[in-house]
Design an enzyme around this catalytic site. Sequence first.
Site, PDB file in Angstrom:
ATOM      1  N   SER A 164       0.806  -1.226   0.000  1.00 23.40           N
ATOM      2  CA  SER A 164       0.000   0.000   0.000  1.00 23.40           C
ATOM      3  C   SER A 164       0.837   1.272   0.000  1.00 23.40           C
ATOM      4  CB  SER A 164      -0.926   0.026   1.218  1.00 23.40           C
ATOM      5  OG  SER A 164      -1.799  -1.072   1.193  1.00 23.40           O
ATOM      6  N   LYS A 203      -8.283   3.480   6.506  1.00 26.87           N
ATOM      7  CA  LYS A 203      -7.356   4.536   6.089  1.00 26.87           C
ATOM      8  C   LYS A 203      -8.043   5.903   6.061  1.00 26.87           C
ATOM      9  CE  LYS A 203      -4.529   1.274   3.473  1.00 26.87           C
ATOM     10  NZ  LYS A 203      -4.118   0.779   2.149  1.00 26.87           N
TER      11      LYS A 203
END
Length: 800
Positions: A704, A747
Amino acid sequence: MSLFERDKKSSLGQTVFSVEEEVQVGGQDVPRKLIILPLRNTVIFPKTVVPVIVDNPESQIAVRKAVDKSRFIGAFMVKKQKPEGSVAPGDLHQLGTACLILKAIPVGKGSLMVALQGVAKVRALNWGRKESVLRAELEVVEEKLLFNKRTEPLCKSLVNVSQKVIAQSPFLPREMGMLLEQLEEEPLKLLYTVATLIRLKPSEQQKLLEIAAGKAKIERLIKLMSQELELIKLGGEIQSSVKEEFNKTQREVLLRQRLKAIQKELGEETPMAAAVKEIKHKAKKLKLTDEAKKEFNRELNRLETMHPLSGEYQVIRTYLDWILDLPWQVYTEDNLSLKRARRILDEDHYNLKEIKERLIEYLAVRKLKKDLKSPILCFVGPPGVGKTSLGKSIAHALGREFVRISLGGIRDEAEIRGHRRTYVGALPGKIIQAIRRAKTSNPVFMLDEVDKIGADFRGDPASALLEVLDPEQNINFRDHYLDLDFDLSRVMFITTANVLDTMHPALLDRMEIIEISGYSEEDKVKIAEKFLVPRQVEGHGLTGRQIKFNDEALKKIIAEYTREAGVRNLERELAKIIRKVAAQVAQGEKKSEKVNGSKVSSYLGSAKVFPEVRRRMAAPGVAAGLGVTPAGGEVLFIEATMMPGGKKFTLTGSLGEVMKESASTALSLIRSRAKGLKIDNQFFKKNDLHLHVPAGAVPKDGPSAGVAMLTALASLLTGRKVKSSVAMTGEITLSGLVLPVGGIKQKVLAARRAGIKVVVLPYKNSGELKEIDPQLKKGIRFVLVKNIDEALNEALLSSK
């Protein structure tokens, strides 16, 4: 000239005797040349009379020839055991006894009973064979043992110990003790008489015969007699103990039978009969399966025949108690009211719409299909978001019992399936134990911390759970202790975990994953007002009138004193303030308190969490990435720096293999696009690069951070700062594409907590972004990118 020189030779080349010689011993003329009788396991001593059974045909011929000739024969013991047959001179000991044959009587089939009187100890000097009979030239070994002051104590001691052995031995007549007293003044005769009467090993008898010194011979015999006495005493004690125990047991059995008869006449029951009757009465109320009923009756029949004090009795009794305590085919009726379920879930938990909707769907389908199998749910999320308490609310909404077991740190497979009854202290596994506590076969069963199961040489508990968490298999779940099928198909299993990476793939495949990402600041304020503050106020003995928090105070606590996805630390900080207020009220300093934003620091001290996005990104080479940890979403600051050197690229920060590969990919992309980014071609030859992800003690991995690493390197090499309000996530490829990643909701929450205004996401994550509650996205601009050029244009400032 020797004896054998005067002899004639036979046709076989063996020596034969032709001359007779005699020697006077004890008034008897003993021939020096005697026929030999080999003895097995027997030694004849001088001055004793011993009966011997002779089976060997060759030995019988020797006896008959000796009787016909002089009635004297030499008795020598065979050294080692060997098959019956001819004996060679080398097979015999050199020392033996010259014996007088008193009687030779046929007994049985082909056997002779020969009474031999020992006359003298002799040594064989020469051997020969004549007419198939072994013969030898003998030398008489004279033995003298006088009765005097030196031998008298030894003789008395020998008589004493011998009498004790005779007294303890059941096969020796007591009169022998008196006989030995009469022989006390004849040491040699006493010695050989005792050695003949008492059971000694043949090897010990031969050694005793061979000892030359008379005193040493008596001392040796006294030692052997003492050993024999100890063995007889020990054997007697063992026999006495066994007999006593046997008599005790026999007596108990007899008394118990009489007691049963007496109690039967009086119409009374024994405690054991009463216990068996109670067990049978309980068993009638159970809905046992056919298999369980058969096993139960078999074990009960065994119990009735056992002594209550035996170890096996208690094992069987415990096993039967476990069967009686289990809720066989006992089910709680579900409350299928959808309105009631929704109301209870809303009262107990704020938000969590996805989970609430899933339970409502289950209840709705259960209304339509009564035999619907219960789902296997897995709540995944950071600590403190209410996974465990949510399970209690589901049980309340369904009207079922709730049981919970923690699987964190379990390493033994037997914890799930139980131990077999062959082990001492064996018990069923945690699954059956929890079912017994629930007293119903369809509880809501929570398996907490399923991601923290260990595995070692004792087995893998996660593999044992595969049967438990499979509706197709758990209908016949078999615990090792019970060894009976128990139906778990109607149990509603709910598991909880912080991460999915450490879970068994096959176990993960059996469960329906529901992610609980965490709470926004607005959610936390509502949870604090509705749940946390009332619970802590009541827990500290105050009332709602004595202490109140306004929204400003709650927001300040959330923003400056906690950094978490859940609300566990928030509740601790609230409890700390409430305790201080409770102390003031108890001391009479205050009657009530209204906590606002300005008073928070006076209770909790200086702020513990600071907004650092703008400060950390003040220089080129720093980018904010978004990642997911076991504690929820997190903002990761990726830093890059350069120094003079030559083509070296260093990576630090406890990075995993995948993250290191993402960094290498980012550097390759930068170098391939150096011209477009206006980077000097000689830069990479003259400088070293270092990429670091702070919180170096915390392991990190995953693809990521690819976009953030690329942005940090591009910022460093171009001198353009990264916008302080931008955070990003996404995987990169060597062709410059940005690929989708997971954990978007976590997130977004992390970006919101950190005050991020712009979030750069992969374009293919747009579907997940739409599913996020609009309230969480409020105040954040989302930029969806397909390649790194779009990401860099959005993240970097236009000028150096």
